[in-house]
Every structure is written in structure tokens, then in C-alpha cells.
Design an enzyme around this catalytic site. Structure first.
Site, PDB file in Angstrom:
ATOM      1  N   LYS A   1      -3.386   8.482   2.796  1.00  0.00           N
ATOM      2  CA  LYS A   1      -4.628   8.268   3.558  1.00  0.00           C
ATOM      3  C   LYS A   1      -4.479   8.819   4.982  1.00  0.00           C
ATOM      4  O   LYS A   1      -5.451   9.301   5.570  1.00  0.00           O
ATOM      5  CB  LYS A   1      -5.010   6.786   3.595  1.00  0.00           C
ATOM      6  CG  LYS A   1      -5.442   6.215   2.249  1.00  0.00           C
ATOM      7  CD  LYS A   1      -6.680   6.892   1.684  1.00  0.00           C
ATOM      8  CE  LYS A   1      -7.262   6.140   0.505  1.00  0.00           C
ATOM      9  NZ  LYS A   1      -8.278   6.931  -0.222  1.00  0.00           N
TER      10      LYS A   1
ATOM     11  N   TYR B   1       0.845  -1.207   0.000  1.00  0.00           N
ATOM     12  CA  TYR B   1       0.000   0.000   0.000  1.00  0.00           C
ATOM     13  C   TYR B   1       0.881   1.258   0.000  1.00  0.00           C
ATOM     14  O   TYR B   1       0.506   2.299  -0.535  1.00  0.00           O
ATOM     15  CB  TYR B   1      -0.944  -0.033   1.205  1.00  0.00           C
ATOM     16  CG  TYR B   1      -2.179   0.818   1.026  1.00  0.00           C
ATOM     17  CD1 TYR B   1      -3.072   0.575  -0.020  1.00  0.00           C
ATOM     18  CD2 TYR B   1      -2.462   1.864   1.905  1.00  0.00           C
ATOM     19  CE1 TYR B   1      -4.210   1.352  -0.178  1.00  0.00           C
ATOM     20  CE2 TYR B   1      -3.600   2.634   1.755  1.00  0.00           C
ATOM     21  CZ  TYR B   1      -4.471   2.372   0.709  1.00  0.00           C
ATOM     22  OH  TYR B   1      -5.591   3.145   0.556  1.00  0.00           O
TER      23      TYR B   1
END
Ligand code: NAD
Length: 262
Positions: free
Chosen positions: A164, A157
Site C-alpha cells: 500500500k 497487515y
């Protein structure tokens, strides 16, 4: 009568019928909201137009969120149809594919970091800066989509986890800015769902499999489950909730260790 009757919602981030934005649109329409959509580029226009039609709206507007002029133009366009707006859904993220695989430090680059943060976090503030004028005197609600990789380091990720984390901080700061005007700002942190954006993450299938085997509910979540939570958070039923990240992830984030008997 649905709990969003009388509300008008702009949905940013529809790309296909697998998009989380589609789950949100369907839930909001079911609860009585009127909808408008943006599309990122000409390639997506026909598809978004058709899906907007299924939601009973002809309001679709181009918007690449990296361009402030296009963002301003969205709300100028909405002015032609609506005299106010109640809800903005930001369901947008992007990082160059090469950043979403392998070792974090090996894959991260200055440009990839900039782009991921600009498209996936700053654009939420940019939409609020341009669009909140249409929420004056309304109990407005803004919603964005995050992932657990904001909080914990996840394989592959990578830079998106940092973006995020920025987005979740953005939610709290935006909630503080807009609270005095009666506008609420929240995020949903969704479990992994197979969408176009998710296909860019290396080994995504393995994430889905792990989630199904080890989350408390022993399943993956659907765009409809995220949509239902989104509709609630953007409705007056959630009038006391702002600055929050709500998990729709079958409980995965609440566990400290996978089940030992599986
Ligand atoms: P998706 O591919 O259906 O949606 C991503 C959207 O981002 C697309 O509509 C795309 O057009 C848009 N986008 C990207 N760059 C843009 C730009 N420059 N300007 C305008 N739009 C742009 O995938 P999705 O999974 O539905 O993603 C929606 C949101 O949900 C993203 O923020 C994603 O990070 C988040 N999310 C997804 C998952 C998952 O597993 N799918 C989990 C948690 C959070």
C-alpha cells in the site's frame, strides 16, 4: 441530474455485495455515470454479471490484473461499446494469506512480497498504461483504494502495508505523469470494512472493534461512505485534486492516542 452525468466508469475489483467496489458502483450510478465492470475469474462471473445488471449495464469483461494481455483485452472490449472512458476505479489487492498473520519478518517471503506488490500496486499503473488512451481529450480520473497500514506499522497487515505504501507513491507518480493530459489520480484510504479481502487478515474483527471504540466518530465506515467520496473524487467537482490520499476512516488516522476515558 447527478454530478457524474455523462461520465463512463470502468470498475475493477467487484467480488461481492460487500466489496468496496460495490459501494463505489452504487454511488457512481446514482450520480448518473454509466458503468462497466471486470471480474477476476470464472468463479466470480455470474455474481458480477448479476450485480452489473442491477447497475443497468451489460458490460462485464474478464481481467486478472497479473496478465497484461487480459488488461489490454479489457480496453479492446470497451472500444466495442464506448468511444471514450472517463473514470477507472482500481479496487484490487492481494497477498498470500500466510503473509497476513503473525510477525512481519517471520511471515514475509520473496514471492509473497513480489505478488503483493504486483497485484496491489503495479496493476494500477498497468491499467493506466493500457486504458488512458480512451481518456484522450477528457477530464479523466483514476482512483485506487489504500489503507493506513501504508503509513504506520499495523499488526498482521505486514507485507500488504508495504504494497500500500508503494501504491500511494504510485498515485503521486502517476498524477505527475498524467496531469499534463488532464487526468487526475487519487487514492482513498478506507477504514477497515468486513469484505472478502479483509477476511484474509488475521484478527480483523479486533481491528473493527478498536476502530468503533476509538475513532473520533466512534464508528466503522461503510462501503457507501467510501463510495460517496469516490464518486466526488472522480467527478468534475474535484477538478483541482490530484496525487492525494483522502481518508475515509471516521477520523482514525488523525488521532495520536486512543481516548483515555473509554
Ligand atoms: P474484495 O475482496 O471485495 O475486493 C478485492 C478485489 O480484488 C476482488 O474483486 C478480487 O477479485 C480482486 N483481485 C484480487 N486479485 C486479483 C487479480 N489478480 N486480478 C483481478 N482482480 C483481483 O475486498 P475489498 O475490501 O473491497 O478490497 C478492495 C480494495 O480496498 C483493496 O485494494 C483493499 O486493500 C482496499 N481496502 C480495503 C479495506 C477493508 O478493510 N476492506 C480497507 C482499506 C482498503
Amino acid at each position: 441530474m447527478g454530478f457524474l452525468t455523462g461520465k463512463r466508469a470502468l470498475i475493477v475489483g467487484l467480488a461481492s455485495n460487500r466489496s468496496i467496489a460495490w459501494g463505489i458502483a452504487k454511488a457512481m450510478q446514482r450520480e448518473g455515470a454509466e458503468l462497466a465492470f471486470t471480474y477476476q475469474n470464472e468463479k466470480l462471473r455470474d455474481r458480477v454479471e448479476k450485480m452489473a445488471g442491477e447497475c443497468g449495464t451489460e458490460i462485464i469483461v474478464p481481467c486478472d490484473v497479473s496478465d497484461d494481455e487480459q488488461i489490454d483485452a479489457v480496453f479492446d472490449h470497451l472500444d466495442d461499446y464506448w468511444d471514450h472512458l472517463d473514470i477507472i476505479v482500481h479496487s484490487v489487492a492481494f497477498a498470500p494469506r500466510a503473509e497476513l498473520e503473525g510477525d512481519y519478518l517471520e511471515s514475509v517471503s520473496r514471492e509473497g512480497f513480489r505478488v503483493a506488490h504486483e497485484i496491489s500496486s503495479y496493476s494500477f499503473s498497468a491499467l493506466a498504461k493500457a486504458g488512458c488512451r480512451m481518456m484522450e481529450g477528457r477530464d479523466g480520473a483514476l482512483l485506487t483504494l489504500s489503507y493506513y497500514g501504508a503509513e504506520k506499522a499495523m499488526p498482521n497487515y505486514n507485507v500488504m502495508g508495504l504494497a500500500k505504501a508503494s501504491l500511494e507513491a504510485n498515485v503521486r507518480y502517476m498524477a505527475q505523469s498524467l496531469g499534463p493530459d488532464g487526468i487526475r489520480v487519487n487514492a482513498i484510504s478506507a477504514g477497515p470494512i468486513k469484505t472478502l479481502a479483509a477476511a484474509g487478515i488475521s484478527n480483523f474483527r479486533k481491528m473493527l472493534d478498536l476502530m468503533e471504540r476509538t475513532s473520533p466518530l466512534r464508528k466503522n465506515v461503510t462501503i457507501d461512505e467510501v463510495g460517496n467520496a469516490a464518486a466526488f473524487l472522480c467527478s468534475d467537482l474535484a477538478s483541482g485534486i490530484t496525487g492525494e490520499v483522502t481518508y475515509v476512516d471516521a477520523g482514525y488516522n488523525t488521532t495520536g492516542m486512543p481516548p483515555l476515558d473509554d
